[in-house]
Design a protein around this motif. Sequence first.
Motif, PDB file in Angstrom:
ATOM      1  N   ILE A   6      19.395  62.365  35.585  1.00 49.34           N
ATOM      2  CA  ILE A   6      18.167  61.858  36.474  1.00 49.34           C
ATOM      3  C   ILE A   6      18.323  60.497  36.756  1.00 49.34           C
ATOM      4  O   ILE A   6      17.721  60.054  37.715  1.00 49.34           O
ATOM      5  N   GLY A   7      18.535  59.846  35.802  1.00 49.98           N
ATOM      6  CA  GLY A   7      18.427  58.132  35.885  1.00 49.98           C
ATOM      7  C   GLY A   7      19.172  57.662  36.784  1.00 49.98           C
ATOM      8  O   GLY A   7      19.111  56.792  37.478  1.00 49.98           O
ATOM      9  N   GLU A   8      20.539  58.398  37.086  1.00 52.60           N
ATOM     10  CA  GLU A   8      21.557  57.902  37.981  1.00 52.60           C
ATOM     11  C   GLU A   8      20.903  58.042  39.291  1.00 52.60           C
ATOM     12  O   GLU A   8      21.225  57.614  40.053  1.00 52.60           O
ATOM     13  N   PHE A   9      20.471  59.447  39.500  1.00 51.09           N
ATOM     14  CA  PHE A   9      19.703  59.741  40.604  1.00 51.09           C
ATOM     15  C   PHE A   9      18.596  58.651  41.048  1.00 51.09           C
ATOM     16  O   PHE A   9      18.535  58.182  42.270  1.00 51.09           O
ATOM     17  N   GLU A  10      17.625  58.164  40.129  1.00 54.23           N
ATOM     18  CA  GLU A  10      16.686  57.337  40.426  1.00 54.23           C
ATOM     19  C   GLU A  10      17.356  55.903  40.766  1.00 54.23           C
ATOM     20  O   GLU A  10      16.964  55.212  41.789  1.00 54.23           O
ATOM     21  N   ILE A  11      18.565  55.476  40.099  1.00 55.29           N
ATOM     22  CA  ILE A  11      18.895  54.217  40.342  1.00 55.29           C
ATOM     23  C   ILE A  11      19.662  54.261  41.503  1.00 55.29           C
ATOM     24  O   ILE A  11      19.818  53.149  42.447  1.00 55.29           O
ATOM     25  N   ALA A  12      20.269  55.281  42.125  1.00 57.46           N
ATOM     26  CA  ALA A  12      21.039  55.589  43.432  1.00 57.46           C
ATOM     27  C   ALA A  12      19.849  55.434  44.281  1.00 57.46           C
ATOM     28  O   ALA A  12      20.101  54.546  45.396  1.00 57.46           O
ATOM     29  N   ALA A  13      18.703  55.854  44.044  1.00 58.37           N
ATOM     30  CA  ALA A  13      17.660  55.912  44.949  1.00 58.37           C
ATOM     31  C   ALA A  13      17.136  54.465  45.256  1.00 58.37           C
ATOM     32  O   ALA A  13      16.776  53.823  46.506  1.00 58.37           O
ATOM     33  N   TRP A  14      16.935  53.757  44.027  1.00 57.17           N
ATOM     34  CA  TRP A  14      16.311  52.328  44.058  1.00 57.17           C
ATOM     35  C   TRP A  14      17.355  51.361  44.602  1.00 57.17           C
ATOM     36  O   TRP A  14      16.872  50.565  45.384  1.00 57.17           O
ATOM     37  N   GLU A  15      18.613  51.559  44.341  1.00 46.59           N
ATOM     38  CA  GLU A  15      19.429  50.567  45.085  1.00 46.59           C
ATOM     39  C   GLU A  15      19.697  50.841  46.585  1.00 46.59           C
ATOM     40  O   GLU A  15      19.916  49.747  47.271  1.00 46.59           O
ATOM     41  N   LEU A  16      19.461  52.080  46.925  1.00 43.68           N
ATOM     42  CA  LEU A  16      19.567  52.257  48.406  1.00 43.68           C
ATOM     43  C   LEU A  16      18.265  51.594  49.250  1.00 43.68           C
ATOM     44  O   LEU A  16      18.179  50.890  50.162  1.00 43.68           O
ATOM     45  N   GLY A  17      17.315  51.748  48.283  1.00 45.91           N
ATOM     46  CA  GLY A  17      15.974  51.175  48.845  1.00 45.91           C
ATOM     47  C   GLY A  17      15.873  49.504  48.817  1.00 45.91           C
ATOM     48  O   GLY A  17      15.472  48.801  49.849  1.00 45.91           O
ATOM     49  N   ALA A  18      16.853  48.980  47.707  1.00 46.86           N
ATOM     50  CA  ALA A  18      16.761  47.447  47.784  1.00 46.86           C
ATOM     51  C   ALA A  18      18.068  46.886  48.649  1.00 46.86           C
ATOM     52  O   ALA A  18      17.875  45.856  49.022  1.00 46.86           O
ATOM     53  N   GLY A  19      18.794  47.737  49.076  1.00 50.16           N
ATOM     54  CA  GLY A  19      19.828  47.470  49.762  1.00 50.16           C
ATOM     55  C   GLY A  19      21.209  47.097  49.200  1.00 50.16           C
ATOM     56  O   GLY A  19      21.352  46.568  48.053  1.00 50.16           O
ATOM     57  N   CYS A  20      22.499  47.847  49.683  1.00 48.28           N
ATOM     58  CA  CYS A  20      23.601  47.773  48.812  1.00 48.28           C
ATOM     59  C   CYS A  20      24.418  46.749  49.763  1.00 48.28           C
ATOM     60  O   CYS A  20      25.516  46.632  49.322  1.00 48.28           O
ATOM     61  N   LYS A  21      24.156  46.058  50.810  1.00 45.83           N
ATOM     62  CA  LYS A  21      24.639  45.129  51.483  1.00 45.83           C
ATOM     63  C   LYS A  21      26.035  45.460  51.818  1.00 45.83           C
ATOM     64  O   LYS A  21      26.075  46.652  52.475  1.00 45.83           O
ATOM     65  N   GLY A  22      27.138  44.827  51.717  1.00 49.52           N
ATOM     66  CA  GLY A  22      28.533  45.254  52.302  1.00 49.52           C
ATOM     67  C   GLY A  22      29.497  45.943  51.212  1.00 49.52           C
ATOM     68  O   GLY A  22      30.444  46.157  51.334  1.00 49.52           O
ATOM     69  N   PHE A  23      28.660  46.740  50.207  1.00 47.84           N
ATOM     70  CA  PHE A  23      29.463  47.265  49.224  1.00 47.84           C
ATOM     71  C   PHE A  23      29.394  48.760  49.665  1.00 47.84           C
ATOM     72  O   PHE A  23      28.544  49.506  49.479  1.00 47.84           O
ATOM     73  N   VAL A  24      30.544  49.021  50.464  1.00 52.55           N
ATOM     74  CA  VAL A  24      30.681  50.456  50.890  1.00 52.55           C
ATOM     75  C   VAL A  24      30.695  51.560  49.671  1.00 52.55           C
ATOM     76  O   VAL A  24      30.016  52.660  50.002  1.00 52.55           O
ATOM     77  N   ALA A  25      31.358  51.380  48.872  1.00 51.37           N
ATOM     78  CA  ALA A  25      31.493  52.348  47.664  1.00 51.37           C
ATOM     79  C   ALA A  25      30.036  52.540  47.236  1.00 51.37           C
ATOM     80  O   ALA A  25      29.777  53.569  46.683  1.00 51.37           O
ATOM     81  N   ALA A  26      29.037  51.528  47.148  1.00 55.22           N
ATOM     82  CA  ALA A  26      27.899  51.667  46.689  1.00 55.22           C
ATOM     83  C   ALA A  26      26.949  52.412  47.570  1.00 55.22           C
ATOM     84  O   ALA A  26      26.327  53.411  47.108  1.00 55.22           O
ATOM     85  N   TRP A  27      27.106  52.216  48.781  1.00 55.68           N
ATOM     86  CA  TRP A  27      26.541  53.193  49.775  1.00 55.68           C
ATOM     87  C   TRP A  27      26.680  54.766  49.728  1.00 55.68           C
ATOM     88  O   TRP A  27      26.140  55.525  49.610  1.00 55.68           O
ATOM     89  N   GLN A  28      28.197  54.907  49.601  1.00 56.30           N
ATOM     90  CA  GLN A  28      28.730  56.179  49.508  1.00 56.30           C
ATOM     91  C   GLN A  28      28.205  57.012  48.228  1.00 56.30           C
ATOM     92  O   GLN A  28      27.694  57.989  48.364  1.00 56.30           O
ATOM     93  N   LEU A  29      28.278  56.316  46.911  1.00 54.59           N
ATOM     94  CA  LEU A  29      28.081  56.962  45.733  1.00 54.59           C
ATOM     95  C   LEU A  29      26.505  57.033  45.538  1.00 54.59           C
ATOM     96  O   LEU A  29      25.771  58.117  45.230  1.00 54.59           O
ATOM     97  N   ASN A  30      25.611  56.087  46.185  1.00 53.62           N
ATOM     98  CA  ASN A  30      24.138  56.140  46.100  1.00 53.62           C
ATOM     99  C   ASN A  30      23.701  57.362  47.185  1.00 53.62           C
ATOM    100  O   ASN A  30      22.664  57.979  46.723  1.00 53.62           O
ATOM    101  N   LEU A  31      24.212  57.386  48.491  1.00 50.92           N
ATOM    102  CA  LEU A  31      23.820  58.458  49.162  1.00 50.92           C
ATOM    103  C   LEU A  31      23.859  59.839  48.704  1.00 50.92           C
ATOM    104  O   LEU A  31      22.854  60.622  48.704  1.00 50.92           O
ATOM    105  N   GLY A  32      25.037  60.032  47.896  1.00 50.67           N
ATOM    106  CA  GLY A  32      24.897  61.329  47.374  1.00 50.67           C
ATOM    107  C   GLY A  32      24.212  61.634  46.082  1.00 50.67           C
ATOM    108  O   GLY A  32      23.746  62.802  46.198  1.00 50.67           O
ATOM    109  N   GLY A  33      23.842  60.457  45.519  1.00 45.43           N
ATOM    110  CA  GLY A  33      23.142  60.542  44.218  1.00 45.43           C
ATOM    111  C   GLY A  33      21.556  60.681  44.843  1.00 45.43           C
ATOM    112  O   GLY A  33      20.875  61.544  44.313  1.00 45.43           O
TER     113      GLY A  33
END
Length: 207
Positions: free
Chosen positions: A74-101
């Motif tokens: 659950i914590g990983e789902f939360e931080i995935a959502a938080w990072e998407l809200g805050a912005g992952c800039k040009g980090f493609v791997a972060a966008w992919q992992l966080n969208l799934g999370g």
Amino acid sequence: MALVHYDEGLTMREARALYFEVNRFGADGGYGDAWVDFKLGPLPVPFPNTRARVRAVRYHDLHHVLTGYDTNAIGEFEIAAWELGAGCKGFVAAWQLNLGGLFAGLLSAPRRTVRAFFRGRRSESLYGRPFEELLDREVGELRREMRVDQPSVSPAAIDVLCLGAAGIAGLGVAVGSLAIAVVVTPIGLVNLALRRRRTRSAAEAGA
């Protein structure tokens, strides 16, 4: 595992070392590992620990320290959502992992996931900032600078639209990830069997 309090007077380097120790990630956080395990239920499915993933996860780990989100599912789902809200800039791997999370979080813990996304919309992520310089900053200083503890307010219409768009994109990522998981699950089964064999052999050798 209980949540860890990171004193605001610690440097990020010190806080990260504690984070690695408490979560048993190893001295380098596992950044040097060739493979990482993605938990598909009880089954560890190995994925290559790509350079792009390591580049993103270094910031991701600092975000755990600063936001207080746990490293359980659950914590990983939360931080995935938080990072998407805050912005992952040009980090493609972060966008992919966080969208799934995010998508997984909307299914399993929707209230906490939505709350984390809107919290991220009021915050600013560390992605793209000079990494080594961040490690010498103090925890409290960065928390204030990133606005991670801004008071909760009603989300604006644009925030809701962004959440909807992220959820739709997350569905696409989840479907693609499932297809990949079907292919690599046999690798996970072999990997699990080899680990159990090594553990059993070590136990027998020590008996």
